[in-house]
Design an enzyme around this catalytic site. Structure first.
Site: not given
Length: 178
Positions: A136-140
């Protein structure tokens, strides 16, 4: 509730994977953030019984492929997140951000139907509460001025992930976890 706890190796350090018997991911955290993992599990599931297990092969393989540069390898992994309605909406929206791109907290808020610019703060809080790193790419999600802002697992890891996905220019030679 009974959940399975596995370890995964990654270029960013040992990871802790929490799945159910159907290999659905409930949490993915870094081993040096074990307290964060435990706190999140307690908050969302009470006191789940964690049983040590081998990582499901399809998840381990998908993570290896992702770290080898096949960014869509994570797309088919199933996740289950317990959280508020807003958190689950944000976490679902995060999975639609393609690798190699970023968005801002404000743009994510607008995408979710919020017109008030202050909603970006709530979106940021939901983003920060994400229990499933990388998949779940919250880093994006970055600030509107292009700065990286926070990341539950450290800004150096966030930068490494965005560089790995070629979403931002690389700063070669830096240790991602120090």
């Amino acid at each position: 509730m009974q959940l399975l706890l596995s370890h995964l190796d990654s270029p960013l350090g040992d990871m802790l994977l929490v799945t159910d018997a159907q290999h659905v991911i409930h949490a993915l955290d870094f081993a040096d953030h074990r307290a964060h993992l435990r706190r999140g599990l307690r908050e969302h599931y009470g006191e789940p019984q964690l049983i040590d297990a081998e990582a499901p092969a399809e998840i381990a393989e998908a993570m290896n492929h992702y770290f080898a540069g096949e960014f869509t390898a994570l797309d088919g992994l199933r996740t289950a997140t317990a959280g508020s309605t807003l958190q689950r909406e944000v976490w679902t929206a995060l999975r639609r951000i393609p690798a190699g791109t970023t968005t801002t907290y404000g743009k994510l808020a607008k995408q979710l139907g919020f017109d008030d610019p202050r909603a970006a703060i709530d979106i940021g809080a939901a983003n920060a509460a994400n229990p499933i790193a990388i998949v779940v790419p919250c880093h994006r999600v970055i600030a509107s001025d292009g700065t990286l802002k926070g990341y539950a697992w450290g800004l150096k890891r966030k930068r490494w992930l965005l560089e790995h996905e070629k979403a931002i220019p690389s700063r070669a030679g830096e240790d991602p976890v120090k």
